[in-house]
Design a protein around this motif. Structure first.
Motif, PDB file in Angstrom:
ATOM      1  N   ILE A  30       0.844  -1.180   0.000  1.00 51.95           N
ATOM      2  CA  ILE A  30       0.000   0.000   0.000  1.00 51.95           C
ATOM      3  C   ILE A  30       0.885   1.238   0.000  1.00 51.95           C
ATOM      4  O   ILE A  30       1.772   1.362   0.839  1.00 51.95           O
ATOM      5  N   ALA A  31       0.635   2.127  -0.941  1.00 54.45           N
ATOM      6  CA  ALA A  31       1.368   3.397  -0.992  1.00 54.45           C
ATOM      7  C   ALA A  31       0.350   4.528  -1.087  1.00 54.45           C
ATOM      8  O   ALA A  31      -0.525   4.503  -1.949  1.00 54.45           O
ATOM      9  N   SER A  69       8.229   4.306 -16.683  1.00 56.50           N
ATOM     10  CA  SER A  69       8.029   4.534 -15.245  1.00 56.50           C
ATOM     11  C   SER A  69       8.655   3.440 -14.390  1.00 56.50           C
ATOM     12  O   SER A  69       8.452   3.423 -13.179  1.00 56.50           O
ATOM     13  N   GLU A  70       9.382   2.543 -15.025  1.00 52.49           N
ATOM     14  CA  GLU A  70      10.007   1.412 -14.340  1.00 52.49           C
ATOM     15  C   GLU A  70       8.977   0.575 -13.579  1.00 52.49           C
ATOM     16  O   GLU A  70       9.188   0.174 -12.437  1.00 52.49           O
ATOM     17  N   GLY A  71       7.835   0.345 -14.220  1.00 52.16           N
ATOM     18  CA  GLY A  71       6.799  -0.514 -13.666  1.00 52.16           C
ATOM     19  C   GLY A  71       5.854   0.142 -12.687  1.00 52.16           C
ATOM     20  O   GLY A  71       5.006  -0.510 -12.098  1.00 52.16           O
ATOM     21  N   ARG A  72       5.962   1.454 -12.504  1.00 50.36           N
ATOM     22  CA  ARG A  72       5.110   2.131 -11.524  1.00 50.36           C
ATOM     23  C   ARG A  72       3.752   2.527 -12.078  1.00 50.36           C
ATOM     24  O   ARG A  72       2.880   2.916 -11.306  1.00 50.36           O
ATOM     25  N   VAL A  73       3.576   2.474 -13.377  1.00 47.11           N
ATOM     26  CA  VAL A  73       2.279   2.766 -13.983  1.00 47.11           C
ATOM     27  C   VAL A  73       1.816   1.488 -14.657  1.00 47.11           C
ATOM     28  O   VAL A  73       2.446   1.000 -15.579  1.00 47.11           O
ATOM     29  N   PHE A  74       0.707   0.954 -14.161  1.00 48.67           N
ATOM     30  CA  PHE A  74       0.209  -0.324 -14.661  1.00 48.67           C
ATOM     31  C   PHE A  74      -1.287  -0.194 -14.917  1.00 48.67           C
ATOM     32  O   PHE A  74      -2.014   0.288 -14.046  1.00 48.67           O
ATOM     33  N   PRO A  75      -1.781  -0.614 -16.074  1.00 45.05           N
ATOM     34  CA  PRO A  75      -3.191  -0.442 -16.405  1.00 45.05           C
ATOM     35  C   PRO A  75      -4.099  -1.508 -15.785  1.00 45.05           C
ATOM     36  O   PRO A  75      -4.594  -2.399 -16.448  1.00 45.05           O
ATOM     37  N   ALA A  76      -4.288  -1.403 -14.481  1.00 50.35           N
ATOM     38  CA  ALA A  76      -5.178  -2.320 -13.762  1.00 50.35           C
ATOM     39  C   ALA A  76      -5.739  -1.589 -12.550  1.00 50.35           C
ATOM     40  O   ALA A  76      -5.076  -0.710 -11.992  1.00 50.35           O
ATOM     41  N   PRO A  77      -6.961  -1.917 -12.136  1.00 54.64           N
ATOM     42  CA  PRO A  77      -7.532  -1.281 -10.941  1.00 54.64           C
ATOM     43  C   PRO A  77      -6.625  -1.481  -9.725  1.00 54.64           C
ATOM     44  O   PRO A  77      -5.926  -2.484  -9.617  1.00 54.64           O
ATOM     45  N   GLY A  78      -6.644  -0.497  -8.832  1.00 55.80           N
ATOM     46  CA  GLY A  78      -5.822  -0.549  -7.623  1.00 55.80           C
ATOM     47  C   GLY A  78      -5.223   0.801  -7.287  1.00 55.80           C
ATOM     48  O   GLY A  78      -4.819   1.048  -6.163  1.00 55.80           O
ATOM     49  N   GLY A  79      -5.175   1.697  -8.262  1.00 57.38           N
ATOM     50  CA  GLY A  79      -4.720   3.064  -8.050  1.00 57.38           C
ATOM     51  C   GLY A  79      -5.936   3.983  -8.035  1.00 57.38           C
ATOM     52  O   GLY A  79      -6.681   4.031  -9.003  1.00 57.38           O
ATOM     53  N   ILE A  93      -3.844   6.631  -3.732  1.00 57.25           N
ATOM     54  CA  ILE A  93      -3.412   5.410  -3.056  1.00 57.25           C
ATOM     55  C   ILE A  93      -3.245   4.347  -4.129  1.00 57.25           C
ATOM     56  O   ILE A  93      -4.041   4.278  -5.077  1.00 57.25           O
ATOM     57  N   GLY A  94      -2.219   3.576  -4.000  1.00 53.79           N
ATOM     58  CA  GLY A  94      -2.006   2.447  -4.890  1.00 53.79           C
ATOM     59  C   GLY A  94      -1.892   1.192  -4.048  1.00 53.79           C
ATOM     60  O   GLY A  94      -1.153   1.175  -3.065  1.00 53.79           O
ATOM     61  N   ILE A  95      -2.650   0.175  -4.398  1.00 54.92           N
ATOM     62  CA  ILE A  95      -2.610  -1.100  -3.678  1.00 54.92           C
ATOM     63  C   ILE A  95      -2.436  -2.222  -4.685  1.00 54.92           C
ATOM     64  O   ILE A  95      -3.093  -2.251  -5.719  1.00 54.92           O
ATOM     65  N   SER A  96      -1.559  -3.162  -4.353  1.00 55.37           N
ATOM     66  CA  SER A  96      -1.324  -4.314  -5.207  1.00 55.37           C
ATOM     67  C   SER A  96      -0.978  -5.517  -4.337  1.00 55.37           C
ATOM     68  O   SER A  96      -0.402  -5.363  -3.271  1.00 55.37           O
ATOM     69  N   GLY A  97      -1.357  -6.684  -4.804  1.00 55.20           N
ATOM     70  CA  GLY A  97      -1.014  -7.903  -4.083  1.00 55.20           C
ATOM     71  C   GLY A  97      -2.038  -9.006  -4.257  1.00 55.20           C
ATOM     72  O   GLY A  97      -1.726 -10.183  -4.157  1.00 55.20           O
ATOM     73  N   ASP A  98      -3.279  -8.624  -4.479  1.00 58.31           N
ATOM     74  CA  ASP A  98      -4.344  -9.598  -4.704  1.00 58.31           C
ATOM     75  C   ASP A  98      -4.879  -9.323  -6.113  1.00 58.31           C
ATOM     76  O   ASP A  98      -4.237  -8.614  -6.893  1.00 58.31           O
TER      77      ASP A  98
END
Length: 121
Positions: A30-31, A69-79, A93-98
């Motif tokens: 979580i960021a 962006s070295e992988g910091r911008v990704f086209p998927a829900p979570g941001g 907020i950006g969340i990833s893991g599930d």
């Protein structure tokens, strides 16, 4: 942009973690405020995913953006963008893991838990 306070960001994170535990999510990263894909583009990352799905030409754009962006911008829900009651952009907020939908649900729960408004795209 007004900016999110440390107290608000802490509340967002704690509420997102509570939602993750409630829904039995996999471990999450979580960021708050550092979800710069959403901030930089001015929209939640769900909108990114929609663009890629609906407009084949966007795949190349987001592929290049991902690399730059070295992988910091990704086209998927979570941001998710974070706004106050007046609609002022405070951060993201950006969340990833599930799976992306669960990541996004935790982000929204965190934002709501802090009395703020989330914008998914």
């Amino acid at each position: 942009m007004a900016g999110i306070t440390l107290a608000q960001a802490s509340t967002v994170v704690l509420a997102a973690i509570a939602k993750a535990r409630e829904t039995k999510c996999a471990p999450l990263a979580i960021a708050v405020l550092d979800a710069w894909g959403a901030l930089g583009m001015g929209m939640g990352t769900r909108a990114f995913a929609k663009r890629v799905a609906e407009q084949p030409g966007q795949q190349a754009f987001f592929g290049a953006l991902y690399a730059a962006s070295e992988g910091r911008v990704f086209p998927a829900p979570g941001g998710v963008l974070i706004r106050d009651g007046a609609g002022t952009l405070l951060g993201a907020i950006g969340i990833s893991g599930d799976v992306s939908d669960k990541d996004e649900a935790c982000a929204l729960a965190g934002i709501t838990g802090a009395g703020l408004t989330g914008e998914t795209g």
